[in-house]
Design an enzyme around this catalytic site. Structure first.
Site, mmCIF file in Angstrom:
data_model
loop_
_atom_site.group_PDB
_atom_site.id
_atom_site.type_symbol
_atom_site.label_atom_id
_atom_site.label_comp_id
_atom_site.label_asym_id
_atom_site.label_seq_id
_atom_site.Cartn_x
_atom_site.Cartn_y
_atom_site.Cartn_z
ATOM 1 N N LEU A 1 -3.793 -9.741 5.112
ATOM 2 C CA LEU A 1 -3.549 -9.415 3.705
ATOM 3 C C LEU A 1 -2.289 -8.566 3.544
ATOM 4 C CD1 LEU A 1 -7.228 -8.641 2.617
ATOM 5 C CD2 LEU A 1 -5.919 -10.736 2.186
ATOM 6 N N PHE A 2 -1.553 -8.360 4.626
ATOM 7 C CA PHE A 2 -0.176 -7.861 4.610
ATOM 8 C C PHE A 2 -0.017 -6.462 4.015
ATOM 9 C CE2 PHE A 2 0.020 -12.550 3.538
ATOM 10 C CZ PHE A 2 -0.037 -12.937 4.871
ATOM 11 N N CYS A 3 -1.000 -5.592 4.202
ATOM 12 C CA CYS A 3 -0.930 -4.230 3.653
ATOM 13 C C CYS A 3 -0.627 -4.240 2.157
ATOM 14 C CB CYS A 3 0.110 -3.392 4.393
ATOM 15 S SG CYS A 3 -0.318 -3.063 6.112
ATOM 16 N N ALA A 4 -1.102 -5.287 1.505
ATOM 17 C CA ALA A 4 -1.010 -5.398 0.044
ATOM 18 C C ALA A 4 -2.288 -6.098 -0.406
ATOM 19 C CB ALA A 4 0.230 -6.186 -0.367
ATOM 20 N N HIS B 1 0.816 -1.214 0.000
ATOM 21 C CA HIS B 1 0.000 0.000 0.000
ATOM 22 C C HIS B 1 0.853 1.268 0.000
ATOM 23 C CE1 HIS B 1 -3.587 -2.312 1.975
ATOM 24 N NE2 HIS B 1 -3.391 -2.652 0.715
#
Length: 420
Positions: free
Chosen positions: A368-371, A123
């Protein structure tokens, strides 16, 4: 002849110093979440401890303590710049983290700049860019990324916007899959079309050398807390012209060369200080520089080989578990750093992570791992690839680094084998 006995003298030996790249931790806790925040290294901790007695203002005092801290801060800038292969006319600006660094550059873009990114970004490399940015689809191979970028830049060249700047913003290594992107090849394509390129090196720098000059990239951003230094220190390094021409990222003391009686009578300084208003994070900068110095003196090839052996052990073990599916963008054999994301079919990822933490004292990441766009795409691709309809909507991520051991990797695999 009379012999005179001389008392034996103690053997003088140099003190044994801890490994500067050893990491701090809590005994019994297995940390496999380096991609989120790596543990603090001994080099960083020692650098902070050594400077604390001298702790004083930077750039703002004539006393011995302040002069010492100012020198330490600027030496840290030089050390980090050397570690990153900064060119003589590059700026090395201390920020809070990679997100802060990318937002700084986004604010400094010349008017009318088009930014090109891929859909596989964190992100931090998706959200700061201005409207009108081009987001390319996630490619299926490194070569596909190069072809896609070349096509996009060719299309822009035919657009009715000649002469306006273009910036390509790309990750060095995915925070979701660990896969390495072809940065040098992307840089060649970008420069052939007159564009500049930024590399988000947050995940690449802890695992492999990153060099502005060798890669021929224009800007590079990273976070100290992923590079075995404390939270709150990051870096934006790269070409000076855009940065010197832009308004300061923050307005305040340290960014000015003159302030008149009216608040609008301001002359902003040039150089890194232009974007470092306020009292800087001295300890963070010094700690980050200490890690850079320790890594620069280390055998990076040996560190890489050790990590790759652990990564292969982890991936092979996960592949042997019938209900585990690894997420990936590229071919399974594509180069990658020590990051693996996966799902356990039929199991909620958050529940699995909680079980690993509570029952086995193993820390991994879930979500979701900032992606989000990339991870959701890869979850759908994993379901299509395996034909399974019971994959969860979020994933698990195990990430390795300095201090990770074979026993810790095996502990994770064993725990996953015996999920209740």
């Amino acid at each position: 002849m009379t012999l005179t006995l001389v008392p034996s003298l103690p053997v003088l030996t140099a003190p044994v110093r801890p490994d500067p790249l050893g990491v701090l931790g809590v005994p019994g806790e297995i940390n496999l979440d380096h991609a989120a925040s790596a543990p603090c290294s001994r080099a960083a901790a020692d650098a902070v401890a050594g400077l604390l007695p001298w702790y004083a203002s930077v750039h703002r005092g004539a006393g011995a303590l302040s002069r010492r801290c100012t020198l330490a801060y600027e030496r840290a800038r030089q050390t980090v710049g050397d570690f990153l292969g900064a060119r003589p006319d590059d700026h090395v600006i201390f920020t809070r983290n990679t997100t802060d660094a990318l937002n700084l550059l986004a604010r400094a873009l010349p008017a009318g700049t088009t930014v090109i990114t891929f859909g596989g970004e964190h992100h931090a490399n998706l959200l700061p860019w201005p409207r009108g940015s081009v987001r390319l689809p996630v490619p299926d191979s490194p070569a596909g990324a190069v072809r896609s970028l070349a096509a996009a830049l060719g299309e822009l060249a035919r657009d009715a916007r000649p002469g306006l700047p273009v910036l390509v913003a790309v990750t060095g290594a995915s925070n979701v899959t660990g896969e390495c992107w072809p940065v040098a090849e992307l840089a060649r394509v970008a420069h052939r079309h007159g564009a500049r390129i930024l590399v988000d090196a947050a995940q690449l720098a802890p695992h492999a050398p990153v060099d502005l000059t060798a890669l021929d990239v224009d800007y590079l951003a990273l976070s100290g807390h992923k590079l075995y230094a404390p939270f709150g220190a990051g870096v934006l390094a790269g070409r000076a012209d855009w940065l010197d021409a832009a308004p300061p990222y923050l307005a305040g003391g340290g960014a000015t060369s003159h302030v008149g009686a009216a608040t609008h009578e301001v002359r902003w300084t040039a150089g890194p200080a232009r974007h470092e208003a306020g009292t800087p994070n001295l300890l963070g900068a010094v700690a980050l520089a200490a890690v850079c110095e320790a890594l620069g003196a280390a055998d990076r090839n040996a560190l890489h080989a050790r990590e790759q052996a652990l990564l292969a052990r982890l991936r092979t073990g996960l592949a042997a578990l019938p209900d585990v599916v690894e997420l990936r963008v590229f071919d399974p054999d594509a180069p990658r750093v020590g990051i693996v994301s996966f799902v356990v079919a039929g199991r909620d990822s958050a529940e699995v992570a909680a079980h690993l933490a509570s029952r086995h004292r193993i820390g991994v990441r879930d979500g979701l791992f900032c992606a989000h766009p990339l991870t959701r795409r890869l979850l759908a691709e994993a379901a299509a690839r395996t034909g399974r309809t019971d994959l969860p909507p979020t994933a698990l991520r195990a990430s390795l680094g300095l201090g990770t051991t074979t026993a810790e990797v095996d502990a994770l695999l064993t725990a996953l084998t015996h999920l209740p």
